[in-house]
Motif scaffolding. Structure first.
Motif, mmCIF file in Angstrom:
data_model
loop_
_atom_site.group_PDB
_atom_site.id
_atom_site.type_symbol
_atom_site.label_atom_id
_atom_site.label_comp_id
_atom_site.label_asym_id
_atom_site.label_seq_id
_atom_site.Cartn_x
_atom_site.Cartn_y
_atom_site.Cartn_z
ATOM 1 N N ILE A 20 0.836 -1.199 0.000
ATOM 2 C CA ILE A 20 0.000 0.000 0.000
ATOM 3 C C ILE A 20 0.873 1.252 0.000
ATOM 4 N N LEU A 21 1.933 1.233 0.799
ATOM 5 C CA LEU A 21 2.867 2.361 0.834
ATOM 6 C C LEU A 21 3.497 2.591 -0.544
ATOM 7 N N THR A 22 3.887 1.535 -1.207
ATOM 8 C CA THR A 22 4.465 1.653 -2.542
ATOM 9 C C THR A 22 3.452 2.216 -3.528
ATOM 10 N N GLY A 23 2.209 1.771 -3.441
ATOM 11 C CA GLY A 23 1.168 2.288 -4.326
ATOM 12 C C GLY A 23 0.933 3.775 -4.130
ATOM 13 N N PHE A 24 0.871 4.225 -2.879
ATOM 14 C CA PHE A 24 0.661 5.646 -2.620
ATOM 15 C C PHE A 24 1.866 6.475 -3.054
ATOM 16 N N LEU A 25 3.070 5.968 -2.830
ATOM 17 C CA LEU A 25 4.260 6.687 -3.298
ATOM 18 C C LEU A 25 4.252 6.809 -4.822
ATOM 19 N N PHE A 26 3.839 5.738 -5.507
ATOM 20 C CA PHE A 26 3.793 5.775 -6.965
ATOM 21 C C PHE A 26 2.742 6.753 -7.468
ATOM 22 N N ASP A 27 1.585 6.802 -6.802
ATOM 23 C CA ASP A 27 0.560 7.773 -7.185
ATOM 24 C C ASP A 27 1.063 9.199 -7.017
ATOM 25 N N PHE A 28 1.698 9.468 -5.889
ATOM 26 C CA PHE A 28 2.232 10.801 -5.650
ATOM 27 C C PHE A 28 3.293 11.150 -6.691
ATOM 28 N N TYR A 29 4.131 10.185 -7.040
ATOM 29 C CA TYR A 29 5.169 10.410 -8.047
ATOM 30 C C TYR A 29 4.555 10.692 -9.419
ATOM 31 N N ARG A 30 3.493 9.979 -9.766
ATOM 32 C CA ARG A 30 2.848 10.218 -11.066
ATOM 33 C C ARG A 30 2.288 11.621 -11.169
ATOM 34 N N ILE A 31 1.814 12.161 -10.057
ATOM 35 C CA ILE A 31 1.246 13.509 -10.084
ATOM 36 C C ILE A 31 2.345 14.556 -10.210
ATOM 37 N N ILE A 32 3.441 14.413 -9.471
ATOM 38 C CA ILE A 32 4.469 15.461 -9.494
ATOM 39 C C ILE A 32 5.411 15.338 -10.683
ATOM 40 N N ARG A 33 5.395 14.211 -11.392
ATOM 41 C CA ARG A 33 6.314 14.040 -12.519
ATOM 42 C C ARG A 33 6.000 14.996 -13.650
ATOM 43 N N GLY A 34 4.747 15.236 -13.930
ATOM 44 C CA GLY A 34 4.379 16.192 -14.967
ATOM 45 C C GLY A 34 4.374 15.589 -16.361
ATOM 46 N N TYR A 35 4.146 16.449 -17.330
ATOM 47 C CA TYR A 35 4.029 16.037 -18.726
ATOM 48 C C TYR A 35 4.938 16.901 -19.581
ATOM 49 N N GLY A 36 5.287 16.412 -20.766
ATOM 50 C CA GLY A 36 6.096 17.177 -21.698
ATOM 51 C C GLY A 36 7.571 17.229 -21.328
ATOM 52 N N ILE A 37 8.027 16.277 -20.564
ATOM 53 C CA ILE A 37 9.423 16.241 -20.143
ATOM 54 C C ILE A 37 10.182 15.324 -21.111
ATOM 55 N N PRO A 38 11.421 15.675 -21.453
ATOM 56 C CA PRO A 38 12.197 14.806 -22.358
ATOM 57 C C PRO A 38 12.350 13.382 -21.808
ATOM 58 N N LYS A 39 12.441 12.427 -22.712
ATOM 59 C CA LYS A 39 12.471 11.002 -22.371
ATOM 60 C C LYS A 39 13.639 10.660 -21.439
ATOM 61 N N LEU A 40 14.804 11.248 -21.667
ATOM 62 C CA LEU A 40 15.976 10.950 -20.850
ATOM 63 C C LEU A 40 15.754 11.381 -19.399
ATOM 64 N N ILE A 41 15.143 12.528 -19.211
ATOM 65 C CA ILE A 41 14.855 13.017 -17.853
ATOM 66 C C ILE A 41 13.868 12.084 -17.157
ATOM 67 N N ILE A 42 12.870 11.613 -17.889
ATOM 68 C CA ILE A 42 11.882 10.697 -17.313
ATOM 69 C C ILE A 42 12.555 9.398 -16.879
ATOM 70 N N ILE A 43 13.460 8.886 -17.691
ATOM 71 C CA ILE A 43 14.168 7.653 -17.337
ATOM 72 C C ILE A 43 14.980 7.846 -16.059
ATOM 73 N N ILE A 44 15.675 8.961 -15.958
ATOM 74 C CA ILE A 44 16.470 9.241 -14.760
ATOM 75 C C ILE A 44 15.557 9.400 -13.543
#
Length: 124
Positions: A20-44
């Motif tokens: 459950i902790l991993t799921g909530f961390l992943f949800d929070f990460y998906r929200i703050i990651r944003g959109y329109g970021i270059p592929k290399l930055i997303i991989i890092i």
């Protein structure tokens, strides 16, 4: 060596909580990651997130579970994360976006009112 039944029960409960902790961390990460970021930055970012997430989960299991990482602990965590992503995640993300919007809006209003007060004090 067989473990006592209450210890096995604790291991399963804390594996579920770690999932459950991993799921909530992943949800929070998906929200703050944003959109329109270059592929290399997303991989890092993804690599850094999973390193952080694995450290948090390991520390959680180390504190509560004596870091007992059997195969079934990984299986249970994976199943719980999949259930979380399928059923809980859409509602949680909607609620979290609304919370972020309301926080942003109230912060913006507070700053605007504070600037108005400061302008009225220092303009005289």
């Amino acid at each position: 060596m067989l473990l006592p039944l209450n210890l096995q029960f604790n291991i399963i409960i804390f594996a579920i909580l770690a999932g459950i902790l991993t799921g909530f961390l992943f949800d929070f990460y998906r929200i703050i990651r944003g959109y329109g970021i270059p592929k290399l930055i997303i991989i890092i970012e993804d690599i850094l997130f999973w390193i952080f997430c694995s450290l948090v989960v390991f520390a959680f299991l180390l504190i509560f579970n004596y870091a007992f990482l059997g195969t079934y602990v990984y299986i249970i965590m994976g199943i719980v994360v999949l259930i979380h992503l399928k059923f809980i995640s859409p509602k949680f993300i909607k609620m979290e976006k609304k919370f972020i919007y309301l926080t942003y809006k109230s912060g913006r209003i507070t700053v605007k009112n504070l600037i108005y007060v400061l302008k009225s004090i220092f303009s005289k």
